[in-house]
Design a protein around this motif. Structure first.
Motif, PDB file in Angstrom:
ATOM      1  N   SER A 144      15.254 -11.375   4.432  1.00 13.26           N
ATOM      2  CA  SER A 144      14.082 -12.244   4.512  1.00 13.26           C
ATOM      3  C   SER A 144      14.203 -13.180   5.703  1.00 13.26           C
ATOM      4  CB  SER A 144      13.938 -13.061   3.232  1.00 13.26           C
ATOM      5  OG  SER A 144      15.104 -13.829   2.999  1.00 13.26           O
ATOM      6  N   SER A 145      13.037 -13.631   6.182  1.00 14.05           N
ATOM      7  CA  SER A 145      13.042 -14.631   7.241  1.00 14.05           C
ATOM      8  C   SER A 145      13.383 -16.008   6.688  1.00 14.05           C
ATOM      9  CB  SER A 145      11.669 -14.678   7.923  1.00 14.05           C
ATOM     10  OG  SER A 145      10.659 -15.007   6.963  1.00 14.05           O
ATOM     11  N   PHE A 146      13.213 -16.186   5.377  1.00 15.29           N
ATOM     12  CA  PHE A 146      13.474 -17.477   4.732  1.00 15.29           C
ATOM     13  C   PHE A 146      14.783 -17.422   3.944  1.00 15.29           C
ATOM     14  CE2 PHE A 146      10.651 -14.866   2.148  1.00 15.29           C
ATOM     15  CZ  PHE A 146      11.325 -14.800   0.940  1.00 15.29           C
ATOM     16  N   TYR A 147      15.422 -18.565   3.839  1.00 17.97           N
ATOM     17  CA  TYR A 147      16.602 -18.702   2.977  1.00 17.97           C
ATOM     18  C   TYR A 147      16.663 -20.157   2.546  1.00 17.97           C
ATOM     19  CZ  TYR A 147      18.478 -19.241   7.796  1.00 17.97           C
ATOM     20  OH  TYR A 147      18.674 -19.560   9.114  1.00 17.97           O
ATOM     21  N   ARG A 148      16.250 -20.371   1.304  1.00 20.41           N
ATOM     22  CA  ARG A 148      16.062 -21.720   0.775  1.00 20.41           C
ATOM     23  C   ARG A 148      16.960 -21.949  -0.435  1.00 20.41           C
ATOM     24  NH1 ARG A 148      10.517 -19.668   0.658  1.00 20.41           N
ATOM     25  NH2 ARG A 148       9.543 -20.025   2.691  1.00 20.41           N
ATOM     26  N   MET A 149      17.337 -23.207  -0.641  1.00 21.89           N
ATOM     27  CA  MET A 149      18.114 -23.616  -1.793  1.00 21.89           C
ATOM     28  C   MET A 149      17.596 -24.956  -2.286  1.00 21.89           C
ATOM     29  SD  MET A 149      20.579 -25.582  -3.340  1.00 21.89           S
ATOM     30  CE  MET A 149      21.101 -26.589  -1.958  1.00 21.89           C
ATOM     31  N   VAL A 150      17.474 -25.092  -3.596  1.00 20.53           N
ATOM     32  CA  VAL A 150      17.059 -26.344  -4.210  1.00 20.53           C
ATOM     33  C   VAL A 150      18.070 -26.685  -5.300  1.00 20.53           C
ATOM     34  CG1 VAL A 150      15.229 -27.589  -5.417  1.00 20.53           C
ATOM     35  CG2 VAL A 150      14.642 -25.784  -3.780  1.00 20.53           C
ATOM     36  N   ALA A 151      18.514 -27.934  -5.348  1.00 20.71           N
ATOM     37  CA  ALA A 151      19.456 -28.401  -6.370  1.00 20.71           C
ATOM     38  C   ALA A 151      18.948 -29.709  -6.948  1.00 20.71           C
ATOM     39  CB  ALA A 151      20.852 -28.602  -5.780  1.00 20.71           C
ATOM     40  N   GLY A 152      19.178 -29.915  -8.231  1.00 26.35           N
ATOM     41  CA  GLY A 152      18.726 -31.156  -8.837  1.00 26.35           C
ATOM     42  C   GLY A 152      19.375 -31.423 -10.179  1.00 26.35           C
ATOM     43  N   GLU A 153      19.343 -32.685 -10.576  1.00 31.41           N
ATOM     44  CA  GLU A 153      19.877 -33.086 -11.868  1.00 31.41           C
ATOM     45  C   GLU A 153      18.988 -32.547 -12.985  1.00 31.41           C
ATOM     46  OE1 GLU A 153      22.704 -34.527 -12.345  1.00 31.41           O
ATOM     47  OE2 GLU A 153      23.146 -35.003 -10.236  1.00 31.41           O
ATOM     48  N   ARG A 154      19.607 -32.005 -14.005  1.00 32.09           N
ATOM     49  CA  ARG A 154      18.848 -31.401 -15.097  1.00 32.09           C
ATOM     50  C   ARG A 154      17.993 -32.434 -15.828  1.00 32.09           C
ATOM     51  NH1 ARG A 154      22.663 -29.428 -18.911  1.00 32.09           N
ATOM     52  NH2 ARG A 154      21.065 -28.034 -19.763  1.00 32.09           N
ATOM     53  N   ALA A 155      18.415 -33.694 -15.829  1.00 37.61           N
ATOM     54  CA  ALA A 155      17.646 -34.754 -16.490  1.00 37.61           C
ATOM     55  C   ALA A 155      16.556 -35.326 -15.601  1.00 37.61           C
ATOM     56  CB  ALA A 155      18.584 -35.870 -16.948  1.00 37.61           C
ATOM     57  N   GLY A 156      16.493 -34.883 -14.358  1.00 43.52           N
ATOM     58  CA  GLY A 156      15.494 -35.382 -13.425  1.00 43.52           C
ATOM     59  C   GLY A 156      16.031 -36.487 -12.536  1.00 43.52           C
ATOM     60  N   GLY A 157      15.309 -36.765 -11.477  1.00 39.64           N
ATOM     61  CA  GLY A 157      15.743 -37.792 -10.536  1.00 39.64           C
ATOM     62  C   GLY A 157      16.659 -37.219  -9.476  1.00 39.64           C
ATOM     63  N   VAL A 158      16.659 -37.842  -8.323  1.00 43.06           N
ATOM     64  CA  VAL A 158      17.490 -37.393  -7.201  1.00 43.06           C
ATOM     65  C   VAL A 158      18.808 -38.150  -7.219  1.00 43.06           C
ATOM     66  CG1 VAL A 158      17.664 -37.219  -4.700  1.00 43.06           C
ATOM     67  CG2 VAL A 158      15.466 -36.807  -5.828  1.00 43.06           C
ATOM     68  N   SER A 159      19.907 -37.408  -7.170  1.00 41.51           N
ATOM     69  CA  SER A 159      21.235 -38.022  -7.226  1.00 41.51           C
ATOM     70  C   SER A 159      21.956 -37.879  -5.897  1.00 41.51           C
ATOM     71  CB  SER A 159      22.075 -37.361  -8.323  1.00 41.51           C
ATOM     72  OG  SER A 159      22.356 -36.011  -7.985  1.00 41.51           O
ATOM     73  N   GLU A 160      23.002 -38.687  -5.729  1.00 39.57           N
ATOM     74  CA  GLU A 160      23.796 -38.616  -4.505  1.00 39.57           C
ATOM     75  C   GLU A 160      24.472 -37.268  -4.379  1.00 39.57           C
ATOM     76  OE1 GLU A 160      27.235 -38.489  -2.045  1.00 39.57           O
ATOM     77  OE2 GLU A 160      27.325 -38.475  -4.245  1.00 39.57           O
TER      78      GLU A 160
END
Length: 305
Positions: A144-160
């Protein structure tokens, strides 16, 4: 850049590709592999082929997670049907302090890891959007031309820690972000991939002929709206325009595009049906939402000759 010690649990196309670019960027990367793939990684390193070119990078390759020490991030990049097999390795690394990031299809991988004993506080939600395959021992290819990754806290909110992981992937060249609502992001991806799997799986063809078939567009739209209806019934905060954006993306795909589910189906091996159409059908029944397209797909595609 802060150098991280990263383990890739599942050194196939997706895990191999992300492991390769992270190693090239200067992180210490260890790939959990076996057989000829393990030997090739040890002897020749990892060869990564992309539409833009090819590179080879040295990586640490191990056959047992107990050989790994000092791991800060354990990325799980197996197919969902192999999650139970890899979960003990993830649990051992999490118990030693590693953050565990599953990049699997579906919306239930993190819950299954918790059920397998992975400490919940060490576990993030995550997803990858990429087409990548392992061509042979020590060789992976991004198609693919794209290669994306998303990570996040399961409880929500952005963490360090989610921000730090996303930054590492971005610095390695991927499009990556820390999510404030990883549950919504996981359902958004499921809406796309389960729709593609249902339509292409039932028709046994790539997306192009389906779009041109009588009622093909209606099949795609109905499959998509079933997934988003289940998500919203479960309280997932999907954007109002999510269906419009996914339909636009599907309409822009090359005619020859096949979802990984169809490729697995054609190869005669195991598939992720239970975590795609099967999950939509099952979770829909739990939520009181009718999902006739995914019910039919689950029944029909579970029958293997």
């Amino acid at each position: 850049m802060t150098r991280m010690n990263i383990a890739i649990l599942g050194a196939g196309g997706v895990g191999g590709y992300f492991g390769g670019i992270l190693a090239r960027a200067g992180h210490r990367v260890a790939l959990l592999a076996r057989g000829a793939h393990l030997e090739a990684l040890r002897e020749r390193g990892l060869e990564v082929r992309t539409p833009e070119g090819t590179f080879t990078v040295a990586v640490e390759a191990v056959g047992d997670a107990d050989e790994l020490r000092g791991i800060e991030l354990a990325v799980i990049a197996v197919k969902s049907y192999s999650l139970a097999e890899i979960a003990p390795a993830a649990r051992r690394l999490a118990e030693r302090g590693a953050v565990v990031l599953p990049l699997l299809n579906g919306v239930e991988a993190a819950d299954r890891l918790v059920e397998s004993g992975v400490p919940g506080e060490q576990l993030l939600g995550g997803l990858a959007e990429i087409s990548a395959v392992r061509l042979g021992p020590g060789i992976v290819e991004r198609r693919s031309s794209f290669y994306r990754m998303v990570a996040g806290e399961r409880a929500g909110g952005v963490s360090e820690r989610a921000e730090r992981i996303a930054a590492a992937f971005r610095e390695a060249g991927a499009e990556a972000r820390a999510s404030a609502d990883i549950t919504a992001d996981l359902w958004r991806k499921l809406a796309f991939i389960a729709t593609m799997s249902a339509a292409c799986g039932l028709a046994r063809t790539s997306i192009g002929p389906i779009r041109r078939a009588p009622l093909g567009d209606l099949l795609i739209e109905r499959a998509l709206r079933e997934v988003t209806a289940v998500a919203r019934a479960r309280g997932v905060a999907l954007p109002e325009d999510v269906e419009e954006k996914i339909l636009g993306f599907v309409n822009g795909l090359p005619d020859a595009m096949k979802p990984s589910f169809l490729l697995d189906l054609e190869s005669g091996g195991p598939t992720e049906l239970d975590d795609l159409c099967g999950a939509v059908s099952r979770l829909g029944r739990q939520a009181g939402v009718e999902t006739p397209v995914h019910d039919v797909a689950t029944a029909a595609l579970s029958v293997r000759s």
